[in-house]
Design a protein around this motif. Structure first.
Motif, PDB file in Angstrom:
ATOM      1  N   ARG A 294       1.145  -1.468  -0.102  1.00  0.00           N
ATOM      2  CA  ARG A 294      -0.342   0.158  -0.272  1.00  0.00           C
ATOM      3  C   ARG A 294       1.032   0.794  -0.303  1.00  0.00           C
ATOM      4  O   ARG A 294       1.734   1.537   0.599  1.00  0.00           O
ATOM      5  CB  ARG A 294      -0.971  -0.254   1.286  1.00  0.00           C
ATOM      6  CG  ARG A 294      -1.823   1.296   1.266  1.00  0.00           C
ATOM      7  CD  ARG A 294      -2.777   0.814   2.602  1.00  0.00           C
ATOM      8  NE  ARG A 294      -3.741  -0.444   1.706  1.00  0.00           N
ATOM      9  CZ  ARG A 294      -4.564  -1.385   2.201  1.00  0.00           C
ATOM     10  NH1 ARG A 294      -5.229   0.010   3.573  1.00  0.00           N
ATOM     11  NH2 ARG A 294      -5.771  -2.198   2.632  1.00  0.00           N
ATOM     12  N   GLU A 295       0.569   2.399  -1.099  1.00  0.00           N
ATOM     13  CA  GLU A 295       1.480   3.321  -0.407  1.00  0.00           C
ATOM     14  C   GLU A 295       0.970   4.780  -0.716  1.00  0.00           C
ATOM     15  O   GLU A 295      -1.101   4.356  -1.223  1.00  0.00           O
ATOM     16  CB  GLU A 295       1.804   3.352  -2.607  1.00  0.00           C
ATOM     17  CG  GLU A 295       1.268   3.597  -3.276  1.00  0.00           C
ATOM     18  CD  GLU A 295       1.915   4.050  -4.850  1.00  0.00           C
ATOM     19  OE1 GLU A 295       3.122   4.439  -4.503  1.00  0.00           O
ATOM     20  OE2 GLU A 295       1.283   3.877  -6.236  1.00  0.00           O
ATOM     21  N   PHE A 296       1.171   5.559   0.134  1.00  0.00           N
ATOM     22  CA  PHE A 296       0.673   6.884  -0.060  1.00  0.00           C
ATOM     23  C   PHE A 296      -0.019   8.323  -1.515  1.00  0.00           C
ATOM     24  O   PHE A 296       1.195   8.185  -2.185  1.00  0.00           O
ATOM     25  CB  PHE A 296       1.736   7.864   0.932  1.00  0.00           C
ATOM     26  CG  PHE A 296       1.152   9.220   1.442  1.00  0.00           C
ATOM     27  CD1 PHE A 296       2.093  10.457   0.183  1.00  0.00           C
ATOM     28  CD2 PHE A 296      -0.089   9.844   2.476  1.00  0.00           C
ATOM     29  CE1 PHE A 296       1.414  11.657   0.921  1.00  0.00           C
ATOM     30  CE2 PHE A 296      -0.318  10.709   2.104  1.00  0.00           C
ATOM     31  CZ  PHE A 296       0.847  11.423   1.559  1.00  0.00           C
ATOM     32  N   VAL A 297      -0.974   8.184  -1.012  1.00  0.00           N
ATOM     33  CA  VAL A 297      -0.842   8.953  -2.075  1.00  0.00           C
ATOM     34  C   VAL A 297      -0.705  10.830  -1.850  1.00  0.00           C
ATOM     35  O   VAL A 297      -0.728  11.794  -1.886  1.00  0.00           O
ATOM     36  CB  VAL A 297      -2.350   8.755  -3.025  1.00  0.00           C
ATOM     37  CG1 VAL A 297      -2.845   9.808  -3.959  1.00  0.00           C
ATOM     38  CG2 VAL A 297      -2.640   7.242  -3.658  1.00  0.00           C
ATOM     39  N   ALA A 298      -2.313  11.455  -1.069  1.00  0.00           N
ATOM     40  CA  ALA A 298      -2.314  12.195  -0.902  1.00  0.00           C
ATOM     41  C   ALA A 298      -2.635  12.157   0.596  1.00  0.00           C
ATOM     42  O   ALA A 298      -3.334  11.580   1.110  1.00  0.00           O
ATOM     43  CB  ALA A 298      -3.220  12.999  -1.663  1.00  0.00           C
ATOM     44  N   ALA A 299      -3.054  13.163   1.166  1.00  0.00           N
ATOM     45  CA  ALA A 299      -3.082  13.761   2.832  1.00  0.00           C
ATOM     46  C   ALA A 299      -3.404  15.141   2.878  1.00  0.00           C
ATOM     47  O   ALA A 299      -3.187  16.227   2.473  1.00  0.00           O
ATOM     48  CB  ALA A 299      -2.435  13.295   4.062  1.00  0.00           C
ATOM     49  N   ILE A 300      -4.649  15.357   4.276  1.00  0.00           N
ATOM     50  CA  ILE A 300      -5.046  16.505   4.427  1.00  0.00           C
ATOM     51  C   ILE A 300      -5.846  16.456   5.523  1.00  0.00           C
ATOM     52  O   ILE A 300      -5.798  15.974   6.351  1.00  0.00           O
ATOM     53  CB  ILE A 300      -6.231  17.295   3.346  1.00  0.00           C
ATOM     54  CG1 ILE A 300      -6.818  18.496   3.980  1.00  0.00           C
ATOM     55  CG2 ILE A 300      -7.269  16.270   3.866  1.00  0.00           C
ATOM     56  CD1 ILE A 300      -7.644  19.153   2.842  1.00  0.00           C
ATOM     57  N   THR A 301      -4.815  17.441   6.306  1.00  0.00           N
ATOM     58  CA  THR A 301      -5.064  17.720   8.181  1.00  0.00           C
ATOM     59  C   THR A 301      -6.185  18.373   8.279  1.00  0.00           C
ATOM     60  O   THR A 301      -6.794  18.286   7.293  1.00  0.00           O
ATOM     61  CB  THR A 301      -4.298  19.133   8.668  1.00  0.00           C
ATOM     62  OG1 THR A 301      -4.129  20.262   7.533  1.00  0.00           O
ATOM     63  CG2 THR A 301      -2.800  18.266   8.394  1.00  0.00           C
ATOM     64  N   TRP A 302      -6.736  17.738   9.549  1.00  0.00           N
ATOM     65  CA  TRP A 302      -8.116  18.255   9.888  1.00  0.00           C
ATOM     66  C   TRP A 302      -8.325  19.461   9.347  1.00  0.00           C
ATOM     67  O   TRP A 302      -9.686  19.408   9.540  1.00  0.00           O
ATOM     68  CB  TRP A 302      -8.005  17.618  11.152  1.00  0.00           C
ATOM     69  CG  TRP A 302      -7.793  18.996  12.095  1.00  0.00           C
ATOM     70  CD1 TRP A 302      -6.270  18.251  12.731  1.00  0.00           C
ATOM     71  CD2 TRP A 302      -8.257  19.712  13.055  1.00  0.00           C
ATOM     72  NE1 TRP A 302      -6.378  19.727  13.576  1.00  0.00           N
ATOM     73  CE2 TRP A 302      -7.570  20.187  13.431  1.00  0.00           C
ATOM     74  CE3 TRP A 302      -9.924  20.532  12.761  1.00  0.00           C
ATOM     75  CZ2 TRP A 302      -7.593  21.473  14.123  1.00  0.00           C
ATOM     76  CZ3 TRP A 302      -9.937  21.335  13.606  1.00  0.00           C
ATOM     77  CH2 TRP A 302      -9.220  21.989  14.400  1.00  0.00           C
ATOM     78  N   SER A 303      -7.984  20.590   9.439  1.00  0.00           N
ATOM     79  CA  SER A 303      -7.886  21.693   9.274  1.00  0.00           C
ATOM     80  C   SER A 303      -7.926  22.550   8.348  1.00  0.00           C
ATOM     81  O   SER A 303      -8.531  23.084   7.541  1.00  0.00           O
ATOM     82  CB  SER A 303      -6.643  22.785  10.017  1.00  0.00           C
ATOM     83  OG  SER A 303      -6.032  22.632   9.168  1.00  0.00           O
TER      84      SER A 303
END
Length: 122
Positions: free
Chosen positions: A43-52
């Motif tokens: 499994r590889e990372f694609v994207a992320a967004i913080t809670w804010s």
């Protein structure tokens, strides 16, 4: 308890676009990530967004093509995927984490959706 349900996957031709959605039930105070896993691969990372929503992170191979966003009113996280390539073919998963650092690692995340298949034809 957080539950995540992905949708929006499908079959498109190379160069096309898809928008994945991750509908979240439970708290919105989570960073959200998108990962993908192809058969026989990790499994590889694609994207992320913080809670804010202040910080967004992308894997190098999707920079300039994918955009992560979130709609707090609807409690949905999106992954807009443009200029898709055959190598983007994979099962895409959304995930949530109480952390704001280390979002590129699957081990940072506490909850996962069931995944949605994305297939790109050449």
């Amino acid at each position: 308890q957080v539950q995540l349900v992905e949708s929006g996957g499908g079959l498109v031709q190379a160069g096309g676009s898809l928008r994945l959605s991750c509908t979240c039930s439970g708290s919105t105070s989570y960073s959200m990530g998108w990962f993908r896993q192809a058969p026989g691969k990790e499994r590889e990372f694609v994207a992320a967004i913080t809670w804010s929503g202040t910080n967004k992170y992308y894997a190098d191979f999707v920079k300039g093509r994918f955009t992560v966003s979130r709609d707090y009113a609807k409690n949905i996280v999106y992954l807009q995927m443009d200029n898709l390539k055959p190598e983007d073919t994979s099962v895409y998963y959304c995930s949530s984490s109480r952390e704001t650092l280390g979002l590129g690692s699957p081990s940072t995340y506490n909850y996962w959706g069931q995944g949605t298949q994305v297939t790109i034809s050449s």
